[in-house]
Write a protein that holds these residues in place. Structure first.
Motif, PDB file in Angstrom:
ATOM      1  N   ALA A 282     -24.742  23.411  20.347  1.00 49.60           N
ATOM      2  CA  ALA A 282     -25.998  22.697  20.106  1.00 49.60           C
ATOM      3  C   ALA A 282     -26.931  23.504  19.228  1.00 49.60           C
ATOM      4  N   HIS A 283     -27.040  24.791  19.507  1.00 45.58           N
ATOM      5  CA  HIS A 283     -27.902  25.671  18.699  1.00 45.58           C
ATOM      6  C   HIS A 283     -27.428  25.714  17.250  1.00 45.58           C
ATOM      7  N   GLN A 284     -26.143  25.924  17.054  1.00 45.78           N
ATOM      8  CA  GLN A 284     -25.611  26.042  15.691  1.00 45.78           C
ATOM      9  C   GLN A 284     -25.730  24.732  14.917  1.00 45.78           C
ATOM     10  N   CYS A 285     -25.487  23.603  15.589  1.00 44.38           N
ATOM     11  CA  CYS A 285     -25.600  22.304  14.917  1.00 44.38           C
ATOM     12  C   CYS A 285     -27.051  22.020  14.521  1.00 44.38           C
ATOM     13  N   CYS A 286     -27.987  22.334  15.405  1.00 43.32           N
ATOM     14  CA  CYS A 286     -29.401  22.133  15.071  1.00 43.32           C
ATOM     15  C   CYS A 286     -29.792  22.977  13.865  1.00 43.32           C
ATOM     16  N   CYS A 287     -29.398  24.241  13.866  1.00 44.63           N
ATOM     17  CA  CYS A 287     -29.739  25.123  12.751  1.00 44.63           C
ATOM     18  C   CYS A 287     -29.093  24.651  11.453  1.00 44.63           C
ATOM     19  N   LYS A 288     -27.845  24.212  11.526  1.00 45.68           N
ATOM     20  CA  LYS A 288     -27.158  23.721  10.332  1.00 45.68           C
ATOM     21  C   LYS A 288     -27.859  22.492   9.760  1.00 45.68           C
ATOM     22  N   ALA A 289     -28.413  21.658  10.636  1.00 46.87           N
ATOM     23  CA  ALA A 289     -29.148  20.472  10.183  1.00 46.87           C
ATOM     24  C   ALA A 289     -30.556  20.807   9.706  1.00 46.87           C
ATOM     25  N   GLY A 290     -31.007  22.041   9.971  1.00 47.29           N
ATOM     26  CA  GLY A 290     -32.319  22.473   9.497  1.00 47.29           C
ATOM     27  C   GLY A 290     -33.416  22.486  10.548  1.00 47.29           C
ATOM     28  N   LEU A 291     -33.045  22.279  11.813  1.00 50.10           N
ATOM     29  CA  LEU A 291     -34.033  22.286  12.903  1.00 50.10           C
ATOM     30  C   LEU A 291     -34.170  23.716  13.418  1.00 50.10           C
ATOM     31  N   LEU A 292     -35.187  24.421  12.942  1.00 55.98           N
ATOM     32  CA  LEU A 292     -35.314  25.856  13.201  1.00 55.98           C
ATOM     33  C   LEU A 292     -36.437  26.218  14.155  1.00 55.98           C
ATOM     34  N   ASN A 293     -37.348  25.283  14.413  1.00 58.20           N
ATOM     35  CA  ASN A 293     -38.465  25.553  15.312  1.00 58.20           C
ATOM     36  C   ASN A 293     -38.756  24.321  16.160  1.00 58.20           C
ATOM     37  N   GLY A 294     -38.670  24.465  17.484  1.00 61.50           N
ATOM     38  CA  GLY A 294     -39.004  23.331  18.340  1.00 61.50           C
ATOM     39  C   GLY A 294     -38.060  23.197  19.524  1.00 61.50           C
ATOM     40  N   VAL A 295     -38.193  22.078  20.202  1.00 63.91           N
ATOM     41  CA  VAL A 295     -37.325  21.726  21.327  1.00 63.91           C
ATOM     42  C   VAL A 295     -36.566  20.468  20.925  1.00 63.91           C
ATOM     43  N   PHE A 296     -35.247  20.539  20.939  1.00 66.32           N
ATOM     44  CA  PHE A 296     -34.429  19.456  20.412  1.00 66.32           C
ATOM     45  C   PHE A 296     -33.364  19.033  21.423  1.00 66.32           C
ATOM     46  N   ASN A 297     -32.925  17.789  21.273  1.00 68.33           N
ATOM     47  CA  ASN A 297     -31.938  17.212  22.175  1.00 68.33           C
ATOM     48  C   ASN A 297     -30.664  16.878  21.412  1.00 68.33           C
ATOM     49  N   SER A 298     -29.532  17.100  22.051  1.00 69.21           N
ATOM     50  CA  SER A 298     -28.246  16.754  21.433  1.00 69.21           C
ATOM     51  C   SER A 298     -27.290  16.230  22.492  1.00 69.21           C
ATOM     52  N   GLU A 299     -26.287  15.508  22.032  1.00 70.34           N
ATOM     53  CA  GLU A 299     -25.249  14.997  22.932  1.00 70.34           C
ATOM     54  C   GLU A 299     -23.890  15.352  22.365  1.00 70.34           C
ATOM     55  N   PHE A 300     -23.003  15.835  23.234  1.00 65.26           N
ATOM     56  CA  PHE A 300     -21.658  16.232  22.835  1.00 65.26           C
ATOM     57  C   PHE A 300     -20.614  15.552  23.719  1.00 65.26           C
ATOM     58  N   LYS A 301     -19.420  15.417  23.143  1.00 65.70           N
ATOM     59  CA  LYS A 301     -18.234  15.021  23.897  1.00 65.70           C
ATOM     60  C   LYS A 301     -17.304  16.231  23.969  1.00 65.70           C
ATOM     61  N   MET A 302     -16.743  16.469  25.145  1.00 66.73           N
ATOM     62  CA  MET A 302     -15.773  17.544  25.312  1.00 66.73           C
ATOM     63  C   MET A 302     -14.378  16.933  25.237  1.00 66.73           C
ATOM     64  N   THR A 303     -13.784  16.979  24.041  1.00 65.00           N
ATOM     65  CA  THR A 303     -12.493  16.339  23.793  1.00 65.00           C
ATOM     66  C   THR A 303     -11.354  17.359  23.848  1.00 65.00           C
ATOM     67  N   LYS A 304     -10.135  16.864  23.773  1.00 60.87           N
ATOM     68  CA  LYS A 304      -8.975  17.756  23.738  1.00 60.87           C
ATOM     69  C   LYS A 304      -8.975  18.616  22.483  1.00 60.87           C
ATOM     70  N   ALA A 305      -9.626  18.122  21.428  1.00 57.22           N
ATOM     71  CA  ALA A 305      -9.705  18.864  20.170  1.00 57.22           C
ATOM     72  C   ALA A 305     -10.930  19.781  20.126  1.00 57.22           C
ATOM     73  N   GLY A 306     -11.653  19.856  21.224  1.00 61.11           N
ATOM     74  CA  GLY A 306     -12.840  20.703  21.265  1.00 61.11           C
ATOM     75  C   GLY A 306     -14.117  19.870  21.332  1.00 61.11           C
ATOM     76  N   LEU A 307     -15.242  20.541  21.265  1.00 59.53           N
ATOM     77  CA  LEU A 307     -16.536  19.866  21.330  1.00 59.53           C
ATOM     78  C   LEU A 307     -16.811  19.079  20.055  1.00 59.53           C
ATOM     79  N   LYS A 308     -17.312  17.863  20.212  1.00 55.19           N
ATOM     80  CA  LYS A 308     -17.684  17.024  19.078  1.00 55.19           C
ATOM     81  C   LYS A 308     -19.098  16.490  19.294  1.00 55.19           C
ATOM     82  N   LEU A 309     -19.898  16.564  18.246  1.00 54.56           N
ATOM     83  CA  LEU A 309     -21.278  16.096  18.329  1.00 54.56           C
ATOM     84  C   LEU A 309     -21.339  14.572  18.288  1.00 54.56           C
ATOM     85  N   VAL A 310     -22.144  13.998  19.165  1.00 60.02           N
ATOM     86  CA  VAL A 310     -22.440  12.569  19.128  1.00 60.02           C
ATOM     87  C   VAL A 310     -23.710  12.334  18.332  1.00 60.02           C
TER      88      VAL A 310
END
Length: 452
Positions: A282-310
């Motif tokens: 979640a931290h890395q995805c937020c930073c990659k999208a440019g969200l560097l300051n604040g409180v943010f929400n994310s949703e993930f799926k835990m798949t057989k291929a690993g974590l995937k962002l929703v």
């Protein structure tokens, strides 16, 4: 040890934030009406700018300015300039600016940039407003951060016409078709083939065109791989790109042929290692999208291929979930968002669990009629006053005859237990049955079975 410049939460943070002036942009709906009480208790001065005159925060803030920054769909830069002009001399008093409404993240980021306040770039706000742009950003080779986030990005395509579906060469059916914008489960469907995708695309668009509340969803859709596995919400606190803290919540099973969240468990039932993986993602995805300051929400799926962002939301998560964090961890997300906006870097010496919570969302279609009974309301009131449950209503009006395509949740019912998750689940099921809610269409045993 706290890093240099850090302020210990909660006491030192509250001391620092008291007396600060915050500019909040966005109309406050009924579901978040208690947020303003948090700011009042923290002695934060609030200037609220909203595009709707009818606003639950208008009479609770120090200054309310009604300005329609969506009028005519004109330039966001111009609207930001107009807001600053309306603020007048009050601009000099503003210590921070943020929003807790998804639609208002771009205008908020634009105002922050113009006033040189801590936040994130408008481009980042526009990126996370679009699920397709978010997935693209994760796949991007542009080295704007030290993180490689491509592994978290699902296979996806933007769909604006039938022709676009034919170009989705890497999609394996069944797949998911969903609106590119907006944050609810409305319009999210499983499609079994390209022909079915075309059919569902037309049906969803027709449904949107007929609804009065569909404008934020737009006409663009995303066709993506169907992600199999359990779902998790991750709320992250980030300061200058640094992960300060994160909270993981389990999402329960879905209703048949629906993708609306039915139930939630806080703290997560996952082992510490898997929770850490989610927090890192979640931290890395937020930073990659440019969200560097604040409180943010994310949703993930835990798949057989690993974590995937929703999805990523460029603002604090659901008010109802944040209230549960207050009970389970003693952390109030909203005051942390305000502190970061003011340039106060929080430090959390301890985030130990105080209790365990398992909750369900009550839907007008399944629970509305029973909920409206006076004896049910009285029982819920007694349970809430005894602190056996958390009860947070989202809407004052409950319509049991709501749209079949749009499952409307009106309340969050959360059972609390001091010993463990299983105990909280058992308490919830007992309360649900004692209140007489139907299990025919809303099988609470199955929906919460991940925590049995």
């Amino acid at each position: 040890m706290a890093g240099q410049g850090c302020v210990t939460y909660p006491h030192q943070v509250r001391e620092k934030v008291a007396g600060k002036t915050i500019l909040v942009i966005g109309s406050s709906k009924s579901g978040a009406r208690k947020v303003w009480d948090i700011f009042i208790e923290d002695k934060i001065q609030v200037i609220l700018v909203a595009n709707e005159a009818s606003n639950f925060g208008a009479d609770k803030v120090d200054t309310f300015i009604w300005y329609d920054y969506y009028a005519g769909k004109s330039d966001m830069e111009k609207h930001a300039d107009n807001i600053i002009e309306l603020l007048g001399d009050r601009v000099r008093d503003i210590d921070g600016c943020f929003t807790f409404t998804e639609d208002d993240t771009p205008i908020t980021a634009t105002v922050c940039r113009k006033l040189q306040l801590r936040g994130f770039h408008p481009d980042a706000a526009l990126t996370v407003r679009s699920k397709y742009k978010t997935y693209e950003a994760l796949r991007s080779k542009i080295n704007n951060t030290k993180y490689n986030t491509e592994e978290y990005s699902p296979v996806s395509y933007r769909i604006q016409s039938e022709e676009d579906m034919k170009e989705a060469k890497n999609i394996i059916y069944p797949a998911i078709l969903k609106p590119e914008h907006a944050v609810s489960s409305w319009g999210v469907v499983t499609v079994m083939s390209e022909d079915d995708c075309i059919l569902q695309f037309k049906r969803i668009q027709k449904s949107f065109e007929a609804a009065s509340h569909a404008e934020p969803y737009g006409k663009s859709k995303v066709l993506m791989e169907r992600l199999e596995g359990p779902s998790y919400e991750v709320d992250v606190i980030i300061y200058d790109g640094e992960l300060i803290a994160a909270f993981v919540a389990d999402i329960g099973r879905y209703l048949p042929d629906k993708v609306a969240c039915t139930s939630i468990c806080i703290p997560s039932s996952l082992c510490e290692e898997l929770q850490d993986q989610l927090k890192t993602a979640a931290h890395q995805c937020c930073c990659k999208a440019g969200l560097l300051n604040g409180v943010f929400n994310s949703e993930f799926k835990m798949t057989k291929a690993g974590l995937k962002l929703v999805e990523i939301n460029g603002r604090t998560g659901s008010y109802r979930r944040c209230i549960v964090y207050k009970t389970t961890y003693g952390v109030i997300i909203w005051e942390i968002a305000a502190a970061i906006a003011c340039g106060i870097k929080p430090y959390f010496p301890s985030l130990s669990t105080r209790c365990f919570a398992v909750g369900i969302f009550l839907f007008s279609k399944y629970h509305g009629k029973q909920f409206l009974k006076e004896d049910v309301k009285q029982k819920l009131k007694v349970l809430a006053e005894a602190k056996q449950i958390i009860l947070e209503t989202r809407h004052e009006n409950v319509d049991p005859q709501c749209d079949e395509d749009f499952l409307q949740t009106f309340c969050h019912l959360v059972a609390l237990n001091s010993t463990g998750i299983k105990g909280a689940r058992q308490e919830l099921i007992k309360i649900y049955r004692d209140l007489g809610f139907s299990e025919e269409e809303f099988d609470i045993e199955r929906l919460t079975s991940l925590w049995s």
